[in-house]
Design a protein around this motif. Structure first.
Motif, PDB file in Angstrom:
ATOM      1  N   ARG A   1      -6.596   2.768  -1.422  1.00 18.39           N
ATOM      2  CA  ARG A   1      -5.829   3.956  -1.811  1.00 18.39           C
ATOM      3  C   ARG A   1      -5.957   4.232  -3.310  1.00 18.39           C
ATOM      4  NH1 ARG A   1      -0.324   4.210   1.953  1.00 18.39           N
ATOM      5  NH2 ARG A   1      -1.393   3.807   3.940  1.00 18.39           N
TER       6      ARG A   1
ATOM      7  N   LYS B   1      -7.172  10.629   4.947  1.00 16.10           N
ATOM      8  CA  LYS B   1      -7.433   9.348   5.606  1.00 16.10           C
ATOM      9  C   LYS B   1      -6.509   8.245   5.071  1.00 16.10           C
ATOM     10  CE  LYS B   1     -12.299  10.275   6.647  1.00 16.10           C
ATOM     11  NZ  LYS B   1     -13.701   9.793   6.498  1.00 16.10           N
TER      12      LYS B   1
ATOM     13  N   GLU C   1      -6.039   0.533   2.779  1.00 16.68           N
ATOM     14  CA  GLU C   1      -5.121  -0.465   2.247  1.00 16.68           C
ATOM     15  C   GLU C   1      -4.874  -0.180   0.762  1.00 16.68           C
ATOM     16  OE1 GLU C   1      -3.496  -2.578   4.150  1.00 16.68           O
ATOM     17  OE2 GLU C   1      -4.551  -1.709   5.864  1.00 16.68           O
TER      18      GLU C   1
ATOM     19  N   THR D   1      -4.863  12.708   1.032  1.00 16.61           N
ATOM     20  CA  THR D   1      -4.081  12.068   2.105  1.00 16.61           C
ATOM     21  C   THR D   1      -4.736  12.157   3.478  1.00 16.61           C
ATOM     22  OG1 THR D   1      -2.800  14.103   2.459  1.00 16.61           O
ATOM     23  CG2 THR D   1      -1.899  12.486   0.902  1.00 16.61           C
TER      24      THR D   1
ATOM     25  N   LYS E   1       0.815  -1.214   0.000  1.00 20.21           N
ATOM     26  CA  LYS E   1       0.000   0.000   0.000  1.00 20.21           C
ATOM     27  C   LYS E   1       0.852   1.269   0.000  1.00 20.21           C
ATOM     28  CE  LYS E   1      -0.597   0.254   5.048  1.00 20.21           C
ATOM     29  NZ  LYS E   1      -1.599   0.239   6.136  1.00 20.21           N
ATOM     30  N   GLU E   2       2.123   1.142   0.429  1.00 17.87           N
ATOM     31  CA  GLU E   2       2.989   2.316   0.479  1.00 17.87           C
ATOM     32  C   GLU E   2       3.442   2.778  -0.907  1.00 17.87           C
ATOM     33  OE1 GLU E   2       3.521   4.298   3.009  1.00 17.87           O
ATOM     34  OE2 GLU E   2       2.094   3.015   4.075  1.00 17.87           O
TER      35      GLU E   2
ATOM     36  N   ASP F   1      -3.766   6.792   6.058  1.00 12.25           N
ATOM     37  CA  ASP F   1      -3.290   5.727   6.941  1.00 12.25           C
ATOM     38  C   ASP F   1      -4.352   4.669   7.217  1.00 12.25           C
ATOM     39  OD1 ASP F   1      -0.867   7.029   7.076  1.00 12.25           O
ATOM     40  OD2 ASP F   1      -1.347   8.084   8.944  1.00 12.25           O
ATOM     41  N   GLU F   2      -5.616   5.007   6.985  1.00 16.81           N
ATOM     42  CA  GLU F   2      -6.703   4.059   7.233  1.00 16.81           C
ATOM     43  C   GLU F   2      -6.941   3.124   6.059  1.00 16.81           C
ATOM     44  OE1 GLU F   2     -10.191   6.264   8.188  1.00 16.81           O
ATOM     45  OE2 GLU F   2      -9.170   7.566   9.633  1.00 16.81           O
TER      46      GLU F   2
ATOM     47  N   ASN G   1       2.073   6.526  -1.263  1.00 14.24           N
ATOM     48  CA  ASN G   1       2.450   7.255  -0.050  1.00 14.24           C
ATOM     49  C   ASN G   1       2.493   8.754  -0.347  1.00 14.24           C
ATOM     50  OD1 ASN G   1       4.827   7.626  -1.495  1.00 14.24           O
ATOM     51  ND2 ASN G   1       5.965   6.078  -0.349  1.00 14.24           N
ATOM     52  N   ARG G   2       2.879   9.529   0.623  1.00  9.92           N
ATOM     53  CA  ARG G   2       2.845  10.980   0.455  1.00  9.92           C
ATOM     54  C   ARG G   2       3.827  11.468  -0.604  1.00  9.92           C
ATOM     55  NH1 ARG G   2       0.794   9.615   5.110  1.00  9.92           N
ATOM     56  NH2 ARG G   2      -0.890  10.877   6.037  1.00  9.92           N
TER      57      ARG G   2
END
Length: 363
Positions: free
Chosen positions: A48, A39, A44, A37, A5-6, A41-42, A9-10
């Protein structure tokens, strides 16, 4: 290992927003970054992906054609791979009322990642019309587009919903498979084989009848048929075994079957050894597989068959076979502690098993 999932990422979104700002002078980079961005972190991996498509829609023109034009301008600067699936996902979500434009966009975007999941939304909405387009794609000069014709129409594509109409009537995609049965590109051939393997799970007789009419003198076609038959061969299906001259009347013994340990720590290897001895006075063409009965979270077992090797066992011959199996968690499999079973399978028949205990916590 960093979670898949990363990929979203940001840092990815900083690059992504910059690409769209270059493609559209009205694109609000700051608000998009905050919105996409909030949510993060919540969510997968697939969450995303979908959140990116939905959020992007809010920052592009309301007019779908203008929005797609910006997607085209941004596409060359985007990173290829799974994250590029945002483009076809966007089309799948918002392009149903713009069929021709959406088909063209999915064709063009598939080489960046793949449009295989997105095209299924159109198959679900209008199967006949979409399959007609995909039949033309099967003759396209770009191998990515030809693969999309097969992969997108697979009855049981992993990570996607089943295409129940094609499961019920596999002849719906036969025209596509016929066009690709001797394709020069391995990327395409693997998809065709997987498509046929999907069919074999629900309509084995239909799949075998189809491929028996194909020219097995063609090396590409023969590879497709063999790879497509793997599930049936592992089950010992006699018709599929006969396609490749595997022995039907197997006569052999398994001797000195051993495993290196009956207690395996997660991250360790298990060494498996055995001997295959002929009990027949004629050669036997054999496909040797092994299966592991993994413990599931529920405590029940799930059987997974792995290919090991093919041999031509001569009369009175004994062949030693060994295999190392490592047990470690992956994105596609999480291991659970408990009793596991490993079994030997030859031409689809069980030739013995051993039990071992998998330990998942450090001792």
């Amino acid at each position: 290992m960093e979670p898949l999932k990363e990929m979203f990422n940001r840092a990815f979104y900083q690059h992504f927003a910059g690409v769209f700002a270059d493609a559209d002078r009205n694109f609000n980079t700051a608000e998009f970054l905050e919105d996409v961005t909030v949510k993060l972190d919540e969510l997968e991996l697939n969450g995303r992906l979908r959140n990116t498509s939905v959020t992007l829609r809010k920052y592009l023109p309301d007019n779908f054609e203008k929005a797609v034009d910006i997607l085209y301008k941004a596409a060359p600067a985007l990173r290829r791979g799974y994250t590029a699936l945002v483009l076809p996902d966007f089309i799948a979500l918002y392009g149903k009322e713009h069929f021709d434009l959406s088909m063209e966009a999915l064709k063009d975007f598939t080489s960046l990642g793949s449009s295989e999941f997105a095209i299924r939304e159109f198959l679900k909405t209008d199967l006949d019309k979409t399959l007609k387009v995909m039949s033309y794609w099967a003759e396209h000069p770009d191998e990515h587009v030809r693969r999309l014709a097969s992969e997108g129409a697979r009855p049981r594509l992993p990570w996607s919903f089943k295409l129940e109409q094609i499961i019920k009537d596999p002849s719906l995609t036969t025209g596509i498979l016929e066009r690709l049965k001797a394709d020069e590109a391995p990327y395409v051939r693997k998809s065709v084989a997987n498509h046929l393997n999907d069919i074999s799970k629900d309509n084995a007789s239909y799949m075998l009848q189809l491929v028996k009419a194909w020219d097995t003198d063609n090396v590409h076609t023969r590879w497709i048929i063999k790879h497509a038959s793997r599930t049936l061969i592992k089950k010992g299906d006699q018709d599929s075994l006969s396609l490749f001259d595997f022995e039907k009347d197997v006569k052999l013994s398994i001797d000195n079957f051993s495993i290196s340990s009956h207690h395996v720590q997660l991250g360790e290897e298990l060494q498996v050894n055995f001997e295959v001895k002929s009990l027949k006075d004629t050669p036997q063409k054999l496909v040797i597989d092994y299966a592991i009965h993994y413990v599931k979270a529920s405590g029940e077992h799930s059987r997974k068959v792995f290919k090991l090797k093919e041999i031509n066992l001569l009369p009175d011959q004994t062949v030693a076979v060994s295999k190392r199996q490592i047990f470690k968690d992956m994105t596609t499999r999480k291991h659970y502690a408990g009793k596991h079973i490993i079994e030997i399978i030859i031409n689809g028949k069980d030739y013995g098993s051993k039990e071992f205990n998998l330990v998942t916590q450090q001792i």
